[in-house]
Write a protein that holds these residues in place. Sequence first.
Motif, PDB file in Angstrom:
ATOM      1  N   LEU A 293      18.359 -52.669  66.704  1.00  0.00           N
ATOM      2  CA  LEU A 293      17.642 -53.860  66.243  1.00  0.00           C
ATOM      3  C   LEU A 293      17.490 -54.879  67.367  1.00  0.00           C
ATOM      4  CD1 LEU A 293      16.351 -55.521  63.967  1.00  0.00           C
ATOM      5  CD2 LEU A 293      18.645 -56.364  63.423  1.00  0.00           C
ATOM      6  N   ILE A 294      18.571 -55.135  68.078  1.00  0.00           N
ATOM      7  CA  ILE A 294      18.528 -56.120  69.164  1.00  0.00           C
ATOM      8  C   ILE A 294      17.595 -55.644  70.281  1.00  0.00           C
ATOM      9  CG2 ILE A 294      19.888 -57.214  70.993  1.00  0.00           C
ATOM     10  CD1 ILE A 294      22.225 -57.288  68.934  1.00  0.00           C
ATOM     11  N   SER A 295      17.713 -54.378  70.660  1.00  0.00           N
ATOM     12  CA  SER A 295      16.854 -53.883  71.746  1.00  0.00           C
ATOM     13  C   SER A 295      15.391 -53.868  71.321  1.00  0.00           C
ATOM     14  CB  SER A 295      17.308 -52.505  72.216  1.00  0.00           C
ATOM     15  OG  SER A 295      17.234 -51.567  71.175  1.00  0.00           O
ATOM     16  N   GLY A 296      15.111 -53.500  70.076  1.00  0.00           N
ATOM     17  CA  GLY A 296      13.734 -53.513  69.591  1.00  0.00           C
ATOM     18  C   GLY A 296      13.149 -54.916  69.593  1.00  0.00           C
ATOM     19  N   ALA A 297      13.919 -55.889  69.136  1.00  0.00           N
ATOM     20  CA  ALA A 297      13.438 -57.277  69.085  1.00  0.00           C
ATOM     21  C   ALA A 297      13.234 -57.837  70.494  1.00  0.00           C
ATOM     22  CB  ALA A 297      14.423 -58.146  68.298  1.00  0.00           C
ATOM     23  N   VAL A 298      14.170 -57.569  71.394  1.00  0.00           N
ATOM     24  CA  VAL A 298      14.059 -58.082  72.768  1.00  0.00           C
ATOM     25  C   VAL A 298      12.847 -57.481  73.472  1.00  0.00           C
ATOM     26  CG1 VAL A 298      15.164 -58.055  75.049  1.00  0.00           C
ATOM     27  CG2 VAL A 298      16.493 -58.682  73.029  1.00  0.00           C
ATOM     28  N   VAL A 299      12.667 -56.179  73.373  1.00  0.00           N
ATOM     29  CA  VAL A 299      11.522 -55.532  74.024  1.00  0.00           C
ATOM     30  C   VAL A 299      10.217 -56.005  73.393  1.00  0.00           C
ATOM     31  CG1 VAL A 299      10.397 -53.316  74.458  1.00  0.00           C
ATOM     32  CG2 VAL A 299      12.851 -53.550  74.808  1.00  0.00           C
ATOM     33  N   PHE A 300      10.210 -56.182  72.081  1.00  0.00           N
ATOM     34  CA  PHE A 300       9.007 -56.693  71.403  1.00  0.00           C
ATOM     35  C   PHE A 300       8.621 -58.061  71.959  1.00  0.00           C
ATOM     36  CE2 PHE A 300       6.817 -59.109  68.143  1.00  0.00           C
ATOM     37  CZ  PHE A 300       5.812 -58.228  67.784  1.00  0.00           C
ATOM     38  N   VAL A 301       9.586 -58.957  72.062  1.00  0.00           N
ATOM     39  CA  VAL A 301       9.315 -60.307  72.572  1.00  0.00           C
ATOM     40  C   VAL A 301       8.845 -60.239  74.024  1.00  0.00           C
ATOM     41  CG1 VAL A 301      10.416 -62.507  73.205  1.00  0.00           C
ATOM     42  CG2 VAL A 301      10.823 -61.503  70.957  1.00  0.00           C
ATOM     43  N   LEU A 302       9.507 -59.427  74.847  1.00  0.00           N
ATOM     44  CA  LEU A 302       9.107 -59.309  76.258  1.00  0.00           C
ATOM     45  C   LEU A 302       7.674 -58.805  76.403  1.00  0.00           C
ATOM     46  CD1 LEU A 302      12.311 -57.836  77.956  1.00  0.00           C
ATOM     47  CD2 LEU A 302      11.338 -60.108  78.274  1.00  0.00           C
ATOM     48  N   PHE A 303       7.331 -57.764  75.669  1.00  0.00           N
ATOM     49  CA  PHE A 303       5.987 -57.193  75.781  1.00  0.00           C
ATOM     50  C   PHE A 303       4.935 -58.102  75.154  1.00  0.00           C
ATOM     51  CE2 PHE A 303       7.912 -53.541  77.391  1.00  0.00           C
ATOM     52  CZ  PHE A 303       6.940 -52.649  77.825  1.00  0.00           C
ATOM     53  N   THR A 304       5.203 -58.610  73.956  1.00  0.00           N
ATOM     54  CA  THR A 304       4.196 -59.377  73.232  1.00  0.00           C
ATOM     55  C   THR A 304       3.960 -60.746  73.858  1.00  0.00           C
ATOM     56  OG1 THR A 304       4.762 -58.216  71.211  1.00  0.00           O
ATOM     57  CG2 THR A 304       3.539 -60.259  70.962  1.00  0.00           C
TER      58      THR A 304
ATOM     59  N   GLY B  74       5.824 -62.080  76.868  1.00  0.00           N
ATOM     60  CA  GLY B  74       5.975 -62.128  78.324  1.00  0.00           C
ATOM     61  C   GLY B  74       4.843 -61.427  79.055  1.00  0.00           C
ATOM     62  N   LEU B  75       4.523 -60.204  78.640  1.00  0.00           N
ATOM     63  CA  LEU B  75       3.469 -59.421  79.297  1.00  0.00           C
ATOM     64  C   LEU B  75       2.129 -59.513  78.579  1.00  0.00           C
ATOM     65  CD1 LEU B  75       5.517 -56.204  80.151  1.00  0.00           C
ATOM     66  CD2 LEU B  75       4.852 -58.034  81.702  1.00  0.00           C
ATOM     67  N   GLU B  76       2.123 -60.166  77.424  1.00  0.00           N
ATOM     68  CA  GLU B  76       0.928 -60.291  76.592  1.00  0.00           C
ATOM     69  C   GLU B  76       0.323 -58.931  76.245  1.00  0.00           C
ATOM     70  OE1 GLU B  76      -1.766 -63.125  78.288  1.00  0.00           O
ATOM     71  OE2 GLU B  76      -0.276 -64.723  78.254  1.00  0.00           O
ATOM     72  N   LEU B  77       1.196 -57.969  75.970  1.00  0.00           N
ATOM     73  CA  LEU B  77       0.796 -56.643  75.485  1.00  0.00           C
ATOM     74  C   LEU B  77       1.340 -56.503  74.073  1.00  0.00           C
ATOM     75  CD1 LEU B  77       1.640 -54.506  78.634  1.00  0.00           C
ATOM     76  CD2 LEU B  77      -0.619 -55.117  77.807  1.00  0.00           C
ATOM     77  N   PRO B  78       0.535 -56.835  73.080  1.00  0.00           N
ATOM     78  CA  PRO B  78       1.039 -56.850  71.713  1.00  0.00           C
ATOM     79  C   PRO B  78       1.453 -55.463  71.230  1.00  0.00           C
ATOM     80  CG  PRO B  78      -1.340 -57.159  71.734  1.00  0.00           C
ATOM     81  CD  PRO B  78      -0.888 -57.170  73.166  1.00  0.00           C
ATOM     82  N   LEU B  79       2.588 -55.414  70.588  1.00  0.00           N
ATOM     83  CA  LEU B  79       3.100 -54.201  69.972  1.00  0.00           C
ATOM     84  C   LEU B  79       2.907 -54.309  68.458  1.00  0.00           C
ATOM     85  CD1 LEU B  79       6.358 -53.836  72.072  1.00  0.00           C
ATOM     86  CD2 LEU B  79       4.279 -52.491  72.297  1.00  0.00           C
ATOM     87  N   PRO B  80       2.763 -53.182  67.777  1.00  0.00           N
ATOM     88  CA  PRO B  80       2.508 -53.247  66.334  1.00  0.00           C
ATOM     89  C   PRO B  80       3.709 -53.781  65.560  1.00  0.00           C
ATOM     90  CG  PRO B  80       2.858 -50.973  67.033  1.00  0.00           C
ATOM     91  CD  PRO B  80       2.801 -51.805  68.277  1.00  0.00           C
ATOM     92  N   LEU B  81       3.426 -54.638  64.586  1.00  0.00           N
ATOM     93  CA  LEU B  81       4.476 -55.188  63.726  1.00  0.00           C
ATOM     94  C   LEU B  81       4.702 -54.328  62.493  1.00  0.00           C
ATOM     95  CD1 LEU B  81       4.000 -59.038  63.804  1.00  0.00           C
ATOM     96  CD2 LEU B  81       6.077 -57.768  64.293  1.00  0.00           C
ATOM     97  N   GLY B  82       3.679 -53.571  62.081  1.00  0.00           N
ATOM     98  CA  GLY B  82       3.830 -52.688  60.932  1.00  0.00           C
ATOM     99  C   GLY B  82       4.201 -53.433  59.672  1.00  0.00           C
ATOM    100  N   LEU B  83       5.304 -53.048  59.056  1.00  0.00           N
ATOM    101  CA  LEU B  83       5.749 -53.654  57.791  1.00  0.00           C
ATOM    102  C   LEU B  83       6.142 -55.131  57.930  1.00  0.00           C
ATOM    103  CD1 LEU B  83       7.957 -50.741  56.408  1.00  0.00           C
ATOM    104  CD2 LEU B  83       5.611 -51.313  55.776  1.00  0.00           C
ATOM    105  N   LEU B  84       6.454 -55.570  59.134  1.00  0.00           N
ATOM    106  CA  LEU B  84       6.874 -56.958  59.347  1.00  0.00           C
ATOM    107  C   LEU B  84       5.697 -57.912  59.509  1.00  0.00           C
ATOM    108  CD1 LEU B  84       9.851 -56.413  61.796  1.00  0.00           C
ATOM    109  CD2 LEU B  84       9.926 -56.714  59.321  1.00  0.00           C
ATOM    110  N   GLU B  85       4.478 -57.376  59.520  1.00  0.00           N
ATOM    111  CA  GLU B  85       3.290 -58.207  59.732  1.00  0.00           C
ATOM    112  C   GLU B  85       3.035 -59.066  58.500  1.00  0.00           C
ATOM    113  OE1 GLU B  85      -1.279 -57.711  61.283  1.00  0.00           O
ATOM    114  OE2 GLU B  85       0.052 -55.987  61.191  1.00  0.00           O
ATOM    115  N   LEU B  86       2.826 -60.348  58.754  1.00  0.00           N
ATOM    116  CA  LEU B  86       2.522 -61.285  57.676  1.00  0.00           C
ATOM    117  C   LEU B  86       1.022 -61.360  57.523  1.00  0.00           C
ATOM    118  CD1 LEU B  86       5.038 -64.082  58.669  1.00  0.00           C
ATOM    119  CD2 LEU B  86       5.307 -62.330  56.916  1.00  0.00           C
ATOM    120  N   ASN B  87       0.534 -61.168  56.323  1.00  0.00           N
ATOM    121  CA  ASN B  87      -0.926 -61.198  56.093  1.00  0.00           C
ATOM    122  C   ASN B  87      -1.384 -62.555  55.689  1.00  0.00           C
ATOM    123  OD1 ASN B  87      -1.343 -58.583  56.827  1.00  0.00           O
ATOM    124  ND2 ASN B  87      -0.902 -57.814  54.782  1.00  0.00           N
TER     125      ASN B  87
END
Length: 148
Positions: A122-133, A135-148
């Motif tokens: 969980l921690i590694s997924g969240a950290v990498v998500f924040v870095l990519f989305t 820091g690098l502005e490369l959005p990763l899919p949120l899937g079920l966590l996406e707020l509509n």
Amino acid sequence: MSKLNDRVFGLVMLVVAVAYFYGATQFPVPFGGSEAVGPETFPKILGVVLAICSLYMIVKPDPDNHWPALRTFAELCIAVVVLIVYALLLEPLGFILATTLAVGTLCWRMGAKPLKAYLTGLISGAVVFVLFTYGLELPLPLGLLELN
């Protein structure tokens, strides 16, 4: 005979690396034009690293290579299955949840207690998500966590 096995495996992996690199060049150009870091950057880097490692295996094979014990081989097969399932679940579940499951399962298989293993995921997924989305502005899919 093990040197020949290493060389054949190295050659097969070199072909995979070239195909992987070529596949990365086929990604569409991002909206707004080409960027320094785009969706093809990391697959290209992985293709180059795989090619270098494959060439090393071909040129300098390990002389005392032994097949792993059946239990080790089974664990390697489990790891491959986990990574394939991870790739299949990445879009529907989202990066954070899929990464939590994959990293947690792999950590657990390597001997960590389940709670610590999945917390690490969980921690590694969240950290990498924040870095990519962000820091690098490369959005990763949120899937079920996406707020509509």
